[in-house]
Every structure is written in C-alpha cells, then in structure tokens.
Design a protein around this motif. Sequence first.
Motif, mmCIF file in Angstrom:
data_model
loop_
_atom_site.group_PDB
_atom_site.id
_atom_site.type_symbol
_atom_site.label_atom_id
_atom_site.label_comp_id
_atom_site.label_asym_id
_atom_site.label_seq_id
_atom_site.Cartn_x
_atom_site.Cartn_y
_atom_site.Cartn_z
ATOM 1 N N UNK A 211 0.816 -1.219 0.000
ATOM 2 C CA UNK A 211 0.000 0.000 0.000
ATOM 3 C C UNK A 211 0.843 1.259 0.000
ATOM 4 N N UNK A 212 1.954 1.213 0.704
ATOM 5 C CA UNK A 212 2.861 2.366 0.737
ATOM 6 C C UNK A 212 3.462 2.606 -0.645
ATOM 7 N N UNK A 213 3.839 1.523 -1.308
ATOM 8 C CA UNK A 213 4.357 1.644 -2.686
ATOM 9 C C UNK A 213 3.290 2.230 -3.607
ATOM 10 N N UNK A 214 2.050 1.773 -3.448
ATOM 11 C CA UNK A 214 0.969 2.268 -4.296
ATOM 12 C C UNK A 214 0.766 3.766 -4.088
ATOM 13 N N UNK A 215 0.768 4.206 -2.829
ATOM 14 C CA UNK A 215 0.598 5.635 -2.539
ATOM 15 C C UNK A 215 1.731 6.469 -3.123
ATOM 16 N N UNK A 216 2.939 5.906 -3.120
ATOM 17 C CA UNK A 216 4.108 6.664 -3.582
ATOM 18 C C UNK A 216 4.201 6.741 -5.098
ATOM 19 N N UNK A 217 3.545 5.834 -5.806
ATOM 20 C CA UNK A 217 3.714 5.762 -7.259
ATOM 21 C C UNK A 217 2.466 6.164 -8.042
ATOM 22 N N UNK A 218 1.462 6.684 -7.364
ATOM 23 C CA UNK A 218 0.236 7.086 -8.048
ATOM 24 C C UNK A 218 -0.100 8.544 -7.735
#
Length: 364
Positions: free
Chosen positions: A322-329
Amino acid sequence: MFPYIKIIFFLVLCSLLVSCGFKDIDKRSFVVTIGIDKPENKEEGYDISLKIALPSSDPKTQGEEFIIHTETARTVSEAVRLIKAKSGNELDFGHMKMIVFGEKLLQEDITQIMDWFTRRRDIQKIAFVGSGKPTAKAILELKPKGERLPSNKLFLFFGETGTESPYVTTNYLFHFYRNLMDRGIDPYLPIIETKNEEFEITTMSVLKNGKNAIVLDKEETKTFNVLNREYDKVNLKIEQENIYFMLSVDSISAEYTIVETKNIPYIEYDVNIKGIIEESLQQLDNTKIDEYSKMVEDVFTTEIQNLLEKFQEKSVDPMGFGLRYRATHNGTEEAKWKKWQSIYPALQFRVKVQTDIKSTGIIE
C-alpha cells in the motif's frame, strides 16, 4: 584591575558548572532493557519493568549482575518516576537498546504508549523492539548461561553481531513507530520466548491498528525475512518426488510491480536465487541440475504465494504494498488510500522464482 576580572570570570564559570545537570557515573543507574506488560488485576495502566546493570569492581564478574525494578501505573512516565524513587540514582536510558512488549499487552492498541518512547530524547531510536512470551518481565529476568553483560545475548541476536539466522526478525524503534503510524504498511515484531533457560526467537507477529493481528510460524517467518530483507544466509528445504536436499543460498534478490488492469489487478513478484546443494539424503546426479532448480522454484513459489495470500486474507500488509501504491500514483492522499483499500482484497499474486544452482556439492 586585570586579576579581578580573572577572578570574576572564574566565579561565573563555577556557578554555571554547579547549575548544570551533570551527574557522576557512580550516581547513575544504567537501564539496558525495558519491558511493558498488562497488569493482572487492572484494566488500565501498565506494568513497567526496568533492567538495570550493576557495575562491579571484580573483573571476573564485571557486568554480570543486574536488578529489575517493576512499578504499575497508568502511564509510563509515572511508573518511571516511581522507580526513580526506589533506585536512589539517576536513571540513565542512554544505553537502553531493547524494548519488550508483553504478549497480553499486544491484544490492545499500543499506539499511545509508543508516543512516550519517541518523545523521550535520551532513548535511542535504533533500540530493538520485540514481543515477550509469555510476559516482557519473564524475558528481562532470564539470565542465559554465558551472558557476560545484562541483555547482551538479545543484542547479539538482533544486532547480528553474534548469530545470523533467517528466523530472527530484527526491527528498530524508529522503523516500528513509522510503520505503526503510516498508512499502507503494518508493523511487525519478533517473538522472544524462554525455553530451557535460553532465548528462542524463531517466529514473529504482525500488528494491525496497533495490536496483534497474526502470528507467523517458523517457515513463514523465514520466507518473510527472505523477501523483505533479501536475506541470503538461508537454507531452503526441498522435498519432492522422493528427493530431499538442502539448498544453501549464496545470493537472493526480490522485486515486485503493482499492475492495475481493467479486470483483476495483480502484483508481479520476481525472485532470483543462486546457490549450491549443501546436503542431500540421496545421491544426486550433477547432470540434472535443471531438474533440481525446477524443484526449488516450485517449492519456493508455493511458500511465497501462500504467505502473501495469508497477509491478504488477514488484511495486513507488512510488505508495504500500500505504501508503494501511494508513492507511485497521482491524486490526493485520501483518494489513493481509498482506492488501495478497494484494490488490495481483490489482488492476485503472480510469483515467479528463477533458480541458478551452481553445483550439487559433489566432488569429482
């Protein structure tokens, strides 16, 4: 006139030294470990235990002795103040390198208590954190054979200056608190048990909303450490088609990509392993390395797939997807977070393991 100026300067300097907070080393009590438990007979408050190292003038026993002070209070600050009154010396937390939470305490949200550890300026943010089973105090009271300094065996476990094991999960205060407060990643703790007067650290727990959500067994803990830390000092057990062997891993790399599609979103997880067969129960054929590599890929792919699906089923995310998703969108934080919460339960995991076995360990 000049000598008078020197005298006045000297008197002012002395007054500053007297007013400072410095205390001699013999007037300090050095806390090395702190344990926090849930009180037995109270719904609110904490049992705070401090493990204090006692100096010795005898070189043969220097550092072996310690004392544990325990107080019950509604807050950590209050308990520490009460222990201070019993100690007689100033409590020094500058050498404290281990924080242990009792198993029962983790049945409730510990977010509030973590605030004290992060605000106190004399507590190292690189202190290790762990869960004590059955209680934190039991972990503090244990004195393993051969331990020359109080709590030093725990420091050797988690600092990897002594043993290095894929079953031992290391986490630090700053990292644990950050994951506790951030969205898109859940914190985890190694579980410290006492067995036969020794420590056993082979499992871990994952927290959700500040309290225990799931406990991983030994093999799941090992798989998590391999993925999360790319831990390469590990042996993989392969048992398939009447063949049993242990693969000693020389290097491992893992990376993943979150793919959104119109149908079902998925995470593509790629793992590359290089190693040699260290031990086997059968005579292995050096010409069948490709077959043995395929066995490793099948077994480890299943282990990773099962672990990631277990996290998904329990709605925890220690990997930080989820952290990766927040950082890349793009978009507002609230919109991205809401979108991820709808995506995660429906995700598919596509795990691909590539193995390069250098040799079967046979000398020719």
